[in-house]
Design a protein around this motif. Structure first.
Motif, PDB file in Angstrom:
ATOM      1  N   LEU A  38      62.473 -10.619 117.991  1.00  0.00           N
ATOM      2  CA  LEU A  38      61.301 -11.101 117.031  1.00  0.00           C
ATOM      3  C   LEU A  38      59.927 -11.486 117.923  1.00  0.00           C
ATOM      4  CD1 LEU A  38      62.970 -13.559 114.270  1.00  0.00           C
ATOM      5  CD2 LEU A  38      61.995 -11.026 114.038  1.00  0.00           C
ATOM      6  N   ASN A  39      60.328 -11.876 119.094  1.00  0.00           N
ATOM      7  CA  ASN A  39      59.133 -12.008 119.968  1.00  0.00           C
ATOM      8  C   ASN A  39      58.499 -10.546 120.186  1.00  0.00           C
ATOM      9  OD1 ASN A  39      58.290 -14.627 120.695  1.00  0.00           O
ATOM     10  ND2 ASN A  39      60.409 -14.943 121.205  1.00  0.00           N
ATOM     11  N   LYS A  40      59.246  -9.697 120.407  1.00  0.00           N
ATOM     12  CA  LYS A  40      58.546  -8.352 120.701  1.00  0.00           C
ATOM     13  C   LYS A  40      57.889  -7.969 119.344  1.00  0.00           C
ATOM     14  CE  LYS A  40      62.641  -6.748 123.079  1.00  0.00           C
ATOM     15  NZ  LYS A  40      63.952  -6.065 123.219  1.00  0.00           N
ATOM     16  N   LEU A  41      58.621  -7.933 118.050  1.00  0.00           N
ATOM     17  CA  LEU A  41      57.881  -7.590 116.868  1.00  0.00           C
ATOM     18  C   LEU A  41      56.570  -8.600 116.709  1.00  0.00           C
ATOM     19  CD1 LEU A  41      61.157  -6.821 114.810  1.00  0.00           C
ATOM     20  CD2 LEU A  41      59.138  -5.284 115.477  1.00  0.00           C
ATOM     21  N   LYS A  42      56.474  -9.671 117.196  1.00  0.00           N
ATOM     22  CA  LYS A  42      55.275 -10.438 117.030  1.00  0.00           C
ATOM     23  C   LYS A  42      54.166  -9.785 117.371  1.00  0.00           C
ATOM     24  CE  LYS A  42      53.330 -15.136 117.463  1.00  0.00           C
ATOM     25  NZ  LYS A  42      53.477 -16.422 118.256  1.00  0.00           N
ATOM     26  N   TYR A 276      63.354  -2.297 118.144  1.00  0.00           N
ATOM     27  CA  TYR A 276      63.050  -1.095 118.687  1.00  0.00           C
ATOM     28  C   TYR A 276      62.108  -0.014 117.710  1.00  0.00           C
ATOM     29  CZ  TYR A 276      63.760   3.659 120.879  1.00  0.00           C
ATOM     30  OH  TYR A 276      63.587   4.567 121.189  1.00  0.00           O
ATOM     31  N   SER A 277      63.240   0.310 116.503  1.00  0.00           N
ATOM     32  CA  SER A 277      62.530   1.144 115.345  1.00  0.00           C
ATOM     33  C   SER A 277      61.443   0.611 114.767  1.00  0.00           C
ATOM     34  CB  SER A 277      63.606   1.477 114.485  1.00  0.00           C
ATOM     35  OG  SER A 277      64.665   2.119 114.906  1.00  0.00           O
ATOM     36  N   VAL A 278      61.322  -0.552 114.460  1.00  0.00           N
ATOM     37  CA  VAL A 278      59.915  -1.131 113.872  1.00  0.00           C
ATOM     38  C   VAL A 278      59.015  -1.082 114.701  1.00  0.00           C
ATOM     39  CG1 VAL A 278      59.218  -3.167 112.437  1.00  0.00           C
ATOM     40  CG2 VAL A 278      61.393  -2.634 111.865  1.00  0.00           C
ATOM     41  N   SER A 279      59.222  -1.455 115.962  1.00  0.00           N
ATOM     42  CA  SER A 279      57.963  -1.343 116.950  1.00  0.00           C
ATOM     43  C   SER A 279      57.483   0.063 117.036  1.00  0.00           C
ATOM     44  CB  SER A 279      58.586  -1.765 118.378  1.00  0.00           C
ATOM     45  OG  SER A 279      58.874  -3.149 118.294  1.00  0.00           O
ATOM     46  N   GLY A 280      58.547   1.166 116.981  1.00  0.00           N
ATOM     47  CA  GLY A 280      57.962   2.498 117.332  1.00  0.00           C
ATOM     48  C   GLY A 280      57.331   2.999 116.092  1.00  0.00           C
ATOM     49  N   ILE A 281      57.576   2.342 114.681  1.00  0.00           N
ATOM     50  CA  ILE A 281      56.980   2.819 113.447  1.00  0.00           C
ATOM     51  C   ILE A 281      55.383   2.119 113.521  1.00  0.00           C
ATOM     52  CG2 ILE A 281      56.792   2.601 110.884  1.00  0.00           C
ATOM     53  CD1 ILE A 281      59.924   2.433 111.243  1.00  0.00           C
ATOM     54  N   LEU A 282      55.690   1.008 113.992  1.00  0.00           N
ATOM     55  CA  LEU A 282      54.209   0.251 113.734  1.00  0.00           C
ATOM     56  C   LEU A 282      53.276   0.769 114.822  1.00  0.00           C
ATOM     57  CD1 LEU A 282      55.411  -3.421 112.824  1.00  0.00           C
ATOM     58  CD2 LEU A 282      54.048  -1.902 111.659  1.00  0.00           C
ATOM     59  N   SER A 283      53.855   1.239 116.223  1.00  0.00           N
ATOM     60  CA  SER A 283      52.832   1.749 117.163  1.00  0.00           C
ATOM     61  C   SER A 283      52.318   3.071 116.501  1.00  0.00           C
ATOM     62  CB  SER A 283      53.613   2.084 118.366  1.00  0.00           C
ATOM     63  OG  SER A 283      54.210   0.876 118.913  1.00  0.00           O
ATOM     64  N   ASN A 284      53.141   3.973 115.927  1.00  0.00           N
ATOM     65  CA  ASN A 284      52.654   4.924 115.164  1.00  0.00           C
ATOM     66  C   ASN A 284      51.470   4.857 114.291  1.00  0.00           C
ATOM     67  OD1 ASN A 284      54.476   6.741 116.628  1.00  0.00           O
ATOM     68  ND2 ASN A 284      55.788   6.956 115.172  1.00  0.00           N
ATOM     69  N   LEU A 285      51.784   3.821 113.748  1.00  0.00           N
ATOM     70  CA  LEU A 285      50.827   3.649 112.331  1.00  0.00           C
ATOM     71  C   LEU A 285      49.573   3.130 112.839  1.00  0.00           C
ATOM     72  CD1 LEU A 285      53.277   2.133 109.636  1.00  0.00           C
ATOM     73  CD2 LEU A 285      52.263   4.600 109.795  1.00  0.00           C
ATOM     74  N   ASN A 286      49.442   2.341 113.739  1.00  0.00           N
ATOM     75  CA  ASN A 286      48.302   1.846 114.587  1.00  0.00           C
ATOM     76  C   ASN A 286      47.403   0.918 113.595  1.00  0.00           C
ATOM     77  OD1 ASN A 286      46.673   1.450 116.609  1.00  0.00           O
ATOM     78  ND2 ASN A 286      45.657   3.693 116.609  1.00  0.00           N
ATOM     79  N   ILE A 287      48.082   0.023 112.668  1.00  0.00           N
ATOM     80  CA  ILE A 287      47.580  -0.478 111.719  1.00  0.00           C
ATOM     81  C   ILE A 287      46.244  -1.478 112.145  1.00  0.00           C
ATOM     82  CG2 ILE A 287      47.942  -2.511 110.002  1.00  0.00           C
ATOM     83  CD1 ILE A 287      50.325  -1.145 109.301  1.00  0.00           C
ATOM     84  N   GLN A 288      46.471  -2.119 113.217  1.00  0.00           N
ATOM     85  CA  GLN A 288      45.345  -2.825 113.618  1.00  0.00           C
ATOM     86  C   GLN A 288      44.094  -2.180 114.056  1.00  0.00           C
ATOM     87  OE1 GLN A 288      45.739  -6.289 113.662  1.00  0.00           O
ATOM     88  NE2 GLN A 288      48.020  -5.747 113.147  1.00  0.00           N
ATOM     89  N   GLU A 289      44.201  -0.945 114.646  1.00  0.00           N
ATOM     90  CA  GLU A 289      43.050  -0.347 114.752  1.00  0.00           C
ATOM     91  C   GLU A 289      42.435   0.160 113.652  1.00  0.00           C
ATOM     92  OE1 GLU A 289      41.515   1.327 117.537  1.00  0.00           O
ATOM     93  OE2 GLU A 289      41.978  -0.443 118.676  1.00  0.00           O
ATOM     94  N   LYS A 290      43.384   1.019 112.601  1.00  0.00           N
ATOM     95  CA  LYS A 290      42.739   1.563 111.370  1.00  0.00           C
ATOM     96  C   LYS A 290      42.188   0.742 110.507  1.00  0.00           C
ATOM     97  CE  LYS A 290      45.844   5.480 111.261  1.00  0.00           C
ATOM     98  NZ  LYS A 290      47.199   5.755 110.790  1.00  0.00           N
ATOM     99  N   TYR A 291      42.836  -0.589 110.272  1.00  0.00           N
ATOM    100  CA  TYR A 291      42.424  -1.447 109.215  1.00  0.00           C
ATOM    101  C   TYR A 291      41.528  -2.646 109.768  1.00  0.00           C
ATOM    102  CZ  TYR A 291      45.659   1.398 106.468  1.00  0.00           C
ATOM    103  OH  TYR A 291      46.044   2.479 105.582  1.00  0.00           O
TER     104      TYR A 291
END
Ligand code: FAD
Length: 296
Positions: A38-42, A276-291
Motif C-alpha cells: 500500500l505504501n507503493k500504491l500511495k 505491481y499490476s495496479v502500479s503498472g496500470i496507473l503509470s500507463n494512465l498518467n492520471i496526475q499529468e493528464k487531469y
C-alpha cells in the motif's frame, strides 16, 4: 472525507483500491506485507481504500486493524465493507459503534453471499435493508454494490437494477461495480441505471489479470464473462507468469483509458493486496499529468 465530497470534482477521476485482510496471519507478517504494497500504491494519490469483510465477520479484528492503519499511518480515507446476511441487528449496532469510535466516515453496505451451510440471520434480508438501517442509526456515508452483468441470483438485469435503485433511494451515495472485462457491459449498465433514475456515481471495479486459474475461479464465482480472446491468450501463455502479468496490465490499462474517456468519476482497483499490476496500470494512465487542474 465522505464519499459525496470525494466524488465531487467532475474534472479529476478518483483513484481507489480494495484490499482484503490476509488469511492465516497469526504473527501479523502478512498485514505488514500488505502495508509495504500500500505504501507503493500511495504514490498514485488514492482518495480511498476499501477493506473487505469476511463472511459472518470471520476477520473483523484484522479488518479493524487494517482500517485503523490506513487512516492513521497512510492518512488515506478507509472504507470498511460490511455484510449483513449472517449478522444480527445487535452485532451490527456494535460494529457501527466501533467504526464511530475510530472516526470512520464511509461504509460499503452489502448483503453478502448466502453461506453454503445456510447459516443466515433473518434480521436483514437484503443490502437495501442494511442501507436503511445504517442511514437511520449513523451519519456514515454509504456505498453499495452494482453488477454490470447482473448479480448471479438475479432473475434479470432489469430487476437487479430496480433493486439497486432501491438501495440508492434508501441512502446510498456511490455504487462500486463488480469486476468486468468488457466495457460494453459497464456502459450499458450505466445507461440502464440512468434510465431507471439512478444519479449517483457508478464507479467501475477493475481487476488486473495475474493468472489464468485464479481468473477462471473468480469469473465463475462472480458470474462474469471472460472475452474469448482473453481466454485464448491466457491459455496459450498459462505457464508464463510474467507474460500474463504484463498482459493483465496492458489489458486493464486499455480498459481504463476507454472508461476515462467516457467520463467515469473514478476507478476502483481490486488490488488482491499487491501493488505491481495496479502500479503498472496507473503509470500507463498518467492520471496526475493528464487531469492536473491546470490542464483542463
Ligand atoms: P443485494 O443488493 O441485497 O442483492 C442480492 C440479490 O438479491 C440480487 O440478486 C438482487 O437482485 C436481489 N434483491 C435485492 N433486493 C431484493 C428484493 N427486495 N426482493 C427480491 N430480490 C432482491 N462479499 C463479502 O462477503 N465481503 C465483501 O467485502 C464484499 N465486497 C464486495 C464489494 C463489491 C464492490 C461487490 C460488487 C461485491 C462484494 N461482495 C462482498 C460480494 C457480495 O456480498 C455478493 O455479491 C452478494 O451475493 C450480494 O450482495 P449485495 O449487497 O449486492 O446484495
Amino acid at each position: 472525507m465522505k464519499l459525496k465530497e470525494i466524488y465531487s470534482n467532475p474534472n479529476k477521476p478518483v483513484i481507489s483500491y480494495e484490499v482484503f485482510p490476509p488469511k492465516e496471519d497469526t504473527d501479523g507478517e502478512k498485514i505488514e506485507a500488505l502495508f509495504v504494497e500500500l505504501n507503493k500504491l500511495k504514490n498514485y494519490n488514492p482518495s480511498l481504500i476499501s477493506v473487505t469483510y469476511g463472511a459472518g465477520g470471520s476477520n473483523q479484528n484484522e479488518s479493524v486493524e487494517i482500517i485503523k492503519r490506513i487512516k492513521n499511518n497512510l492518512h488515506i480515507t478507509p472504507m470498511p465493507h460490511f455484510t449483513c446476511v449472517s449478522t444480527s441487528e445487535k452485532d451490527i449496532k456494535k460494529y457501527l459503534a466501533t467504526l464511530d469510535n475510530l472516526g470512520i466516515e464511509n461504509i460499503l453496505a452489502l448483503r453478502g453471499d448466502i453461506p453454503a451451510d445456510g447459516n443466515i440471520c433473518h434480521d436483514f434480508r437484503y443490502a437495501s435493508e442494511l442501507v436503511a438501517y445504517i442511514k437511520k442509526v449513523s451519519s456514515l456515508s454509504i456505498a453499495v454494490a452494482g453488477y454490470p452483468e447482473g448479480h448471479k441470483e438475479a432473475i434479470s438485469l432489469k430487476d437487479d437494477v430496480e433493486f439497486l435503485k432501491q438501495k440508492v433511494e434508501l441512502g446510498a451515495d456511490v455504487i462500486y461495480t463488480q469486476l468486468f472485462f468488457d466495457n460494453s457491459f459497464f456502459f450499458s449498465f450505466v445507461e440502464k441505471c440512468k434510465l431507471t433514475g439512478i444519479s449517483v456515481p457508478v464507479i467501475p471495479g477493475i481487476l488486473p489479470v495475474t493468472g489464468y486459474k485464479q481468473l477462471e475461479k473468480m469469473a465463475q464465482m462472480c458470474k462474469v464473462k471472460i472475452p474469448a480472446k482473453m481466454t485464448e491468450t491466457l491459455q496459450k501463455h498459462s505457464e508464463d507468469k510474467d507474460y500474463i502479468k504484463q498482459y493483465g496490465i496492458e489489458y486493464a490499462s486499455k480498459q481504463c483509458e476507454e472508461l476515462l474517456s467516457n467520463g467515469v468519476k473514478g476507478l476502483h482497483f481490486y488490488t488482491l493486496n499487491k501493488a505491481y499490476s495496479v502500479s503498472g496500470i496507473l503509470s500507463n494512465l498518467n492520471i496526475q499529468e493528464k487531469y492536473n487542474e491546470n490542464n483542463i
